[in-house]
Design an enzyme around this catalytic site. Structure first.
Site, mmCIF file in Angstrom:
data_model
loop_
_atom_site.group_PDB
_atom_site.id
_atom_site.type_symbol
_atom_site.label_atom_id
_atom_site.label_comp_id
_atom_site.label_asym_id
_atom_site.label_seq_id
_atom_site.Cartn_x
_atom_site.Cartn_y
_atom_site.Cartn_z
ATOM 1 N N HIS A 62 6.584 -3.141 -9.988
ATOM 2 C CA HIS A 62 5.914 -1.843 -10.062
ATOM 3 C C HIS A 62 6.739 -0.880 -10.909
ATOM 4 C CE1 HIS A 62 2.958 -2.262 -6.505
ATOM 5 N NE2 HIS A 62 3.240 -3.450 -7.022
ATOM 6 N N GLU B 153 7.707 2.099 -10.402
ATOM 7 C CA GLU B 153 8.747 2.807 -9.659
ATOM 8 C C GLU B 153 9.972 1.914 -9.473
ATOM 9 O OE1 GLU B 153 5.542 2.505 -9.068
ATOM 10 O OE2 GLU B 153 4.677 4.257 -8.084
ATOM 11 N N CYS C 82 2.367 3.507 -4.227
ATOM 12 C CA CYS C 82 1.770 2.606 -3.243
ATOM 13 C C CYS C 82 2.749 2.357 -2.087
ATOM 14 C CB CYS C 82 1.374 1.289 -3.909
ATOM 15 S SG CYS C 82 2.767 0.175 -4.170
ATOM 16 N N CYS D 297 5.977 0.536 -2.966
ATOM 17 C CA CYS D 297 6.968 1.379 -3.663
ATOM 18 C C CYS D 297 7.630 2.362 -2.705
ATOM 19 C CB CYS D 297 6.319 2.141 -4.811
ATOM 20 S SG CYS D 297 5.922 1.051 -6.184
HETATM 21 N N1 THU Z 1 1.395 -0.545 -9.789
HETATM 22 C C1 THU Z 1 2.541 0.186 -9.968
HETATM 23 O O1 THU Z 1 3.275 -0.050 -10.937
HETATM 24 N N2 THU Z 1 2.866 1.145 -9.053
HETATM 25 C C2 THU Z 1 2.100 1.448 -7.955
HETATM 26 O O2 THU Z 1 2.548 2.133 -7.051
HETATM 27 C C3 THU Z 1 0.712 0.904 -7.904
HETATM 28 C C4 THU Z 1 0.505 -0.366 -8.657
HETATM 29 C C5 THU Z 1 1.088 -1.629 -10.753
HETATM 30 C C6 THU Z 1 1.282 -3.009 -10.178
HETATM 31 C C7 THU Z 1 0.339 -3.846 -11.021
HETATM 32 O O3 THU Z 1 1.005 -4.205 -12.208
HETATM 33 C C8 THU Z 1 -0.795 -2.884 -11.373
HETATM 34 O O4 THU Z 1 -0.269 -1.561 -11.169
HETATM 35 C C9 THU Z 1 -2.046 -3.063 -10.547
HETATM 36 O O5 THU Z 1 -1.762 -2.954 -9.208
HETATM 37 ZN ZN ZN Z 2 3.902 0.431 -6.075
#
Ligand code: THU
Ligand code: ZN
Length: 296
Positions: free
Chosen positions: A101, A103, A128, A131
Site C-alpha cells: 500500500h 502508506e 484502509c 494501513c
Molecule cells: N491501496 C493503498 O495503497 N492504500 C490504501 O489504504 C487502500 C488501497 C492500494 C492497494 C492496491 O494496490 C489498490 O490500492 C487497490 O486496493
Molecule cells: Zn491501505
C-alpha cells in the site's frame, strides 16, 4: 523531468508546478528534504497542509498497479522534517497479499533513509484498515497525524480506536526505533555485506527472523528492503516487497534485476524464502540467493 510526472504536473497549481519541476530530475525517487519543503512553501506561498495535499498526484505517479490500475500516493513526514513519498505496488499474476500500500511504501521509504519517527501521513482518502494497523506499529503510532483533504488532521488513535499493537505482545521497541541485531557471516561480496547490514536493522520482534533483501540491477545499482513485522502479523511488510517498492520509486523496471539476495536468521520461528521467491519470480527471471546466518 521524468516523463512519469508529466500528467500530475499539469494538475498542480501553477506556482507549485514551476517550483517543483527542478526537484523532479532524473534521480528523483520521492524524497523531498525539509529545506526543499521550506523553499516550496516560501516560493509558492501555499500553506503546508495544502501544499502536501497538492503533492499527492506526484506521489501517485510512483505507483505500479498492473492489476487494479488504481494509482495511490502517500507522503510520510519524518521526525527530521523530510518528506518521503510512497505509492502502491501490485505484482502481476501473484496473490494480492504480495501488494504494497502507498502508506507502507512511504513509511518504509522513511525508515530506509534512517528516520526514527513519523510525525505526519498525508493521503487523499482515509487509509484502509490494513494501513492503520501498519502505522500503529511505529514508535508512538497512535500519535501520528493523518492529513486528509479539507479536514483537520486527526491522530491515528482517532481512526484506529481500541487498537491492538506491539505493547499487547510486550514489544517495547516498536518499528523505527533503533534495531541492531548481531548476525555473523564471513563474506567479501559487497551485496551480501549490504544485505547483512540491512538484516541487522530489520524489525522482527515476533519471530526473531531478522531478514533483508538486496536486489542488484545490471548497471550495479542496489535496492534493499528490510523485514518489518506487525503485531497483527498479516500487515507485516516483507523485505522483497520493500526492495521492489524502492526500485519502483526509483523508476527502475523489474526486468533489470540481475541478482537477488535474501539473508535471514537461522534462529527465526519462520522462513521468508518461499514468499520471497514467489514475489521475485512474479517480476524477474532470476534465481534467489538464499543465505541463512547465525545470530551471535
Ligand atoms: N491501496 C493503498 O495503497 N492504500 C490504501 O489504504 C487502500 C488501497 C492500494 C492497494 C492496491 O494496490 C489498490 O490500492 C487497490 O486496493
Ligand atoms: Zn491501505
Amino acid at each position: 523531468m521524468q516523463d512519469r510526472f508529466l500528467k500530475s504536473i499539469a494538475s498542480l497549481p501553477a506556482s507549485l508546478a514551476t517550483a517543483i519541476v527542478p526537484i523532479l530530475d532524473k534521480d528523483f525517487s520521492g524524497h523531498i528534504s525539509a529545506q526543499q519543503l521550506d523553499e516550496l512553501i516560501k516560493t509558492t506561498k501555499i500553506e503546508e497542509h495544502t501544499l502536501l495535499q497538492a503533492l499527492l498526484p506526484i506521489s501517485a505517479a510512483l505507483a505500479t498497479p498492473p492489476i487494479s490500475q488504481f494509482f495511490v500516493g502517500a507522503i510520510a513526514k519524518g521526525s527530521s522534517g523530510d518528506l518521503y513519498m510512497g505509492a502502491n505496488l501490485e505484482l502481476p499474476g501473484e496473490a494480492l497479499c504480495h501488494s504494497v500500500h502507498a502508506e507502507q511504501s512511504a513509511i518504509s521509504h522513511a525508515w530506509l533513509k534512517g528516520e526514527t519517527g513519523i510525525k505526519d501521513i498525508v493521503v487523499n482518502a482515509s487509509p484502509c484498515g490494513h494501513c492503520r494497523q501498519f502505522i500503529n506499529e511505529i514508535v508512538d503510532g497512535g500519535l501520528v497525524k493523518i492529513h486528509l483533504p479539507e479536514q483537520q488532521p486527526q491522530l491515528l488513535s482517532y481512526y484506529l480506536p481500541y487498537a491492538f499493537g506491539p505493547a499487547d505482545l510486550n514489544v517495547s521497541q516498536p518499528l523505527l526505533s533503533k534495531q541492531q541485531h548481531s548476525l555473523m557471516l564471513g563474506s567479501d561480496d559487497p551485496m551480501i555485506i549490504e544485505a547483512l547490514d540491512q538484516a541487522a536493522k530489520s524489525y522482527a520482534p515476533y519471530t526473531k527472523n531478522y531478514a533483508a533483501v538486496v536486489l542488484e540491477t545490471k548497471d550495479g545499482t542496489t535496492y534493499c528492503g528490510r523485514y518489518a513485522e506487525n503485531a497483527a502479523f498479516n500487515p507485516s511488510m516483507l523485505p522483497m516487497q520493500m526492495a521492489l517498492s524502492s526500485m519502483a520509486r526509483h523508476n527502475r523496471n523489474f526486468s533489470e534485476i540481475n541478482r537477488a539476495v535474501l539473508i535471514e536468521s537461522s534462529k527465526g520461528a519462520i522462513s521468508l524464502v518461499g514468499a520471497t521467491m514467489d514475489a521475485l519470480h512474479a517480476v524477474a527471471a532470476v534465481e534467489l540467493e538464499h543465505i541463512v546466518v547465525e545470530p551471535e
